[in-house]
Design a protein around this motif. Sequence first.
Motif, PDB file in Angstrom:
ATOM      1  N   ALA A 171     -91.658 -47.627  -7.564  1.00  0.00           N
ATOM      2  CA  ALA A 171     -91.567 -46.332  -8.008  1.00  0.00           C
ATOM      3  C   ALA A 171     -90.757 -45.175  -7.432  1.00  0.00           C
ATOM      4  O   ALA A 171     -90.285 -44.559  -8.025  1.00  0.00           O
ATOM      5  CB  ALA A 171     -92.927 -45.730  -8.439  1.00  0.00           C
ATOM      6  N   GLN A 172     -90.879 -45.644  -6.072  1.00  0.00           N
ATOM      7  CA  GLN A 172     -90.101 -44.496  -5.276  1.00  0.00           C
ATOM      8  C   GLN A 172     -88.529 -44.532  -5.600  1.00  0.00           C
ATOM      9  O   GLN A 172     -87.772 -43.657  -5.544  1.00  0.00           O
ATOM     10  CB  GLN A 172     -90.311 -44.632  -3.897  1.00  0.00           C
ATOM     11  N   TRP A 173     -88.288 -45.785  -6.062  1.00  0.00           N
ATOM     12  CA  TRP A 173     -86.755 -46.040  -6.352  1.00  0.00           C
ATOM     13  C   TRP A 173     -86.203 -46.432  -7.806  1.00  0.00           C
ATOM     14  O   TRP A 173     -85.410 -46.990  -8.224  1.00  0.00           O
ATOM     15  CB  TRP A 173     -86.351 -47.222  -5.220  1.00  0.00           C
ATOM     16  N   SER A 174     -86.971 -45.548  -8.621  1.00  0.00           N
ATOM     17  CA  SER A 174     -86.526 -45.654 -10.165  1.00  0.00           C
ATOM     18  C   SER A 174     -85.196 -45.084 -10.225  1.00  0.00           C
ATOM     19  O   SER A 174     -84.897 -45.689 -11.291  1.00  0.00           O
ATOM     20  CB  SER A 174     -87.655 -44.811 -10.704  1.00  0.00           C
ATOM     21  N   GLU A 175     -84.693 -44.177  -9.695  1.00  0.00           N
ATOM     22  CA  GLU A 175     -83.280 -43.837  -9.827  1.00  0.00           C
ATOM     23  C   GLU A 175     -82.152 -44.695  -9.449  1.00  0.00           C
ATOM     24  O   GLU A 175     -81.123 -44.725  -9.838  1.00  0.00           O
ATOM     25  CB  GLU A 175     -82.924 -42.462  -9.138  1.00  0.00           C
ATOM     26  N   VAL A 176     -82.548 -45.824  -8.641  1.00  0.00           N
ATOM     27  CA  VAL A 176     -81.566 -46.794  -7.913  1.00  0.00           C
ATOM     28  C   VAL A 176     -81.328 -47.890  -9.076  1.00  0.00           C
ATOM     29  O   VAL A 176     -82.277 -48.720  -9.503  1.00  0.00           O
ATOM     30  CB  VAL A 176     -82.080 -47.305  -6.862  1.00  0.00           C
ATOM     31  N   ILE A 177     -80.208 -48.071  -9.220  1.00  0.00           N
ATOM     32  CA  ILE A 177     -79.604 -49.423  -9.847  1.00  0.00           C
ATOM     33  C   ILE A 177     -79.842 -50.535  -9.188  1.00  0.00           C
ATOM     34  O   ILE A 177     -78.959 -50.813  -8.282  1.00  0.00           O
ATOM     35  CB  ILE A 177     -78.238 -49.224 -10.733  1.00  0.00           C
ATOM     36  N   ALA A 178     -80.857 -51.368  -9.263  1.00  0.00           N
ATOM     37  CA  ALA A 178     -81.269 -52.581  -8.462  1.00  0.00           C
ATOM     38  C   ALA A 178     -81.221 -53.730  -9.135  1.00  0.00           C
ATOM     39  O   ALA A 178     -81.804 -53.762 -10.317  1.00  0.00           O
ATOM     40  CB  ALA A 178     -82.446 -52.103  -7.459  1.00  0.00           C
ATOM     41  N   LEU A 179     -80.843 -54.991  -8.555  1.00  0.00           N
ATOM     42  CA  LEU A 179     -80.843 -55.917  -9.246  1.00  0.00           C
ATOM     43  C   LEU A 179     -82.127 -56.896  -8.965  1.00  0.00           C
ATOM     44  O   LEU A 179     -82.613 -57.790  -9.470  1.00  0.00           O
ATOM     45  CB  LEU A 179     -79.758 -56.836  -8.732  1.00  0.00           C
ATOM     46  N   ALA A 180     -82.983 -56.612  -7.908  1.00  0.00           N
ATOM     47  CA  ALA A 180     -84.323 -57.090  -7.347  1.00  0.00           C
ATOM     48  C   ALA A 180     -85.015 -56.157  -6.548  1.00  0.00           C
ATOM     49  O   ALA A 180     -84.515 -55.025  -6.090  1.00  0.00           O
ATOM     50  CB  ALA A 180     -84.056 -58.431  -6.796  1.00  0.00           C
ATOM     51  N   HIS A 181     -86.307 -56.516  -6.581  1.00  0.00           N
ATOM     52  CA  HIS A 181     -87.204 -55.745  -5.491  1.00  0.00           C
ATOM     53  C   HIS A 181     -87.735 -56.555  -4.663  1.00  0.00           C
ATOM     54  O   HIS A 181     -88.445 -57.550  -4.892  1.00  0.00           O
ATOM     55  CB  HIS A 181     -88.022 -54.827  -6.547  1.00  0.00           C
ATOM     56  N   LEU A 182     -87.895 -56.149  -3.218  1.00  0.00           N
ATOM     57  CA  LEU A 182     -88.480 -56.858  -2.268  1.00  0.00           C
ATOM     58  C   LEU A 182     -89.538 -56.339  -1.867  1.00  0.00           C
ATOM     59  O   LEU A 182     -89.649 -54.981  -1.662  1.00  0.00           O
ATOM     60  CB  LEU A 182     -87.621 -56.953  -1.059  1.00  0.00           C
ATOM     61  N   PRO A 183     -90.874 -57.022  -1.894  1.00  0.00           N
ATOM     62  CA  PRO A 183     -92.254 -56.552  -1.492  1.00  0.00           C
ATOM     63  C   PRO A 183     -92.081 -56.330   0.082  1.00  0.00           C
ATOM     64  O   PRO A 183     -91.204 -56.990   0.672  1.00  0.00           O
ATOM     65  CB  PRO A 183     -93.245 -57.473  -2.172  1.00  0.00           C
ATOM     66  N   LEU A 184     -93.048 -55.326   0.611  1.00  0.00           N
ATOM     67  CA  LEU A 184     -93.360 -55.437   1.844  1.00  0.00           C
ATOM     68  C   LEU A 184     -94.315 -56.531   2.296  1.00  0.00           C
ATOM     69  O   LEU A 184     -95.356 -56.891   1.475  1.00  0.00           O
ATOM     70  CB  LEU A 184     -93.728 -54.237   2.358  1.00  0.00           C
ATOM     71  N   PHE A 185     -94.403 -57.220   3.628  1.00  0.00           N
ATOM     72  CA  PHE A 185     -95.429 -57.902   4.012  1.00  0.00           C
ATOM     73  C   PHE A 185     -96.350 -57.731   4.985  1.00  0.00           C
ATOM     74  O   PHE A 185     -95.983 -57.783   6.162  1.00  0.00           O
ATOM     75  CB  PHE A 185     -94.665 -59.411   4.220  1.00  0.00           C
ATOM     76  N   PRO A 186     -97.664 -57.166   4.563  1.00  0.00           N
ATOM     77  CA  PRO A 186     -98.634 -56.696   5.627  1.00  0.00           C
ATOM     78  C   PRO A 186     -98.998 -57.889   6.508  1.00  0.00           C
ATOM     79  O   PRO A 186     -99.189 -59.060   5.710  1.00  0.00           O
ATOM     80  CB  PRO A 186     -99.584 -56.481   4.677  1.00  0.00           C
ATOM     81  N   LEU A 187     -98.937 -57.750   7.860  1.00  0.00           N
ATOM     82  CA  LEU A 187     -99.578 -58.453   8.745  1.00  0.00           C
ATOM     83  C   LEU A 187    -100.884 -58.550   9.260  1.00  0.00           C
ATOM     84  O   LEU A 187    -101.158 -57.365   9.389  1.00  0.00           O
ATOM     85  CB  LEU A 187     -98.506 -58.978   9.798  1.00  0.00           C
ATOM     86  N   SER A 188    -101.787 -59.426   9.340  1.00  0.00           N
ATOM     87  CA  SER A 188    -102.919 -59.224   9.967  1.00  0.00           C
ATOM     88  C   SER A 188    -102.921 -58.951  11.380  1.00  0.00           C
ATOM     89  O   SER A 188    -102.075 -59.356  12.026  1.00  0.00           O
ATOM     90  CB  SER A 188    -103.687 -60.666   9.749  1.00  0.00           C
ATOM     91  N   ALA A 189    -103.763 -57.892  12.020  1.00  0.00           N
ATOM     92  CA  ALA A 189    -103.600 -57.360  13.239  1.00  0.00           C
ATOM     93  C   ALA A 189    -104.381 -58.334  14.340  1.00  0.00           C
ATOM     94  O   ALA A 189    -104.924 -59.592  13.999  1.00  0.00           O
ATOM     95  CB  ALA A 189    -104.448 -56.250  13.466  1.00  0.00           C
TER      96      ALA A 189
END
Length: 189
Positions: A171-189
Amino acid sequence: MTHTDSHSSTYPLNINGVQRHLPLFKVQPDLAIAVLNILGDTELTEAAAHALNGRMADISYDVIVTAEAKSIPLAYALSVHSGRPYIVLRKNYKSYMGEALSTETLSITTSKPQTLYLDAKDRAAISGRQVALVDDVVSTGSTLAAMRALMAQAEAEITAVAAICTEGDMAQWSEVIALAHLPLFPLSA
């Protein structure tokens, strides 16, 4: 997340019919990102430039502006596809750059402040013109903010922001013309 073997994980990405498996890279103790590196990947760069050029066909812009270094092949290819020139904001000042404008940025992959420079020749080329900011991945927005600051200093009008991928909060990048979205990958501590 796809496991390719017991030692590595990847994230699948398809850009305009070109499939890649992006390696995951730990950027913080509890966070990994999928790393898109188009340097040397002509097939993916061309596919992305072709798709972005199509998505930007109805947008008015005179010059493509990108930041050094990984997005330079994309800016070049988009320049070829669109017939518009491109300018690279540099990370190091050289004396031949004249009275350059500068601003600081903090990249998610380096975690250190970096300075972006717009040299005097390129400043003259974009002053009063419409520009499209182009990056490979828009993640934290730090590089984009620095690019915006330099465009404001140079009195250029930003009419588009484009990237191969956005990352993080979509949602933060709604203004960006992008071809794909990459999720972030939380790691277990």
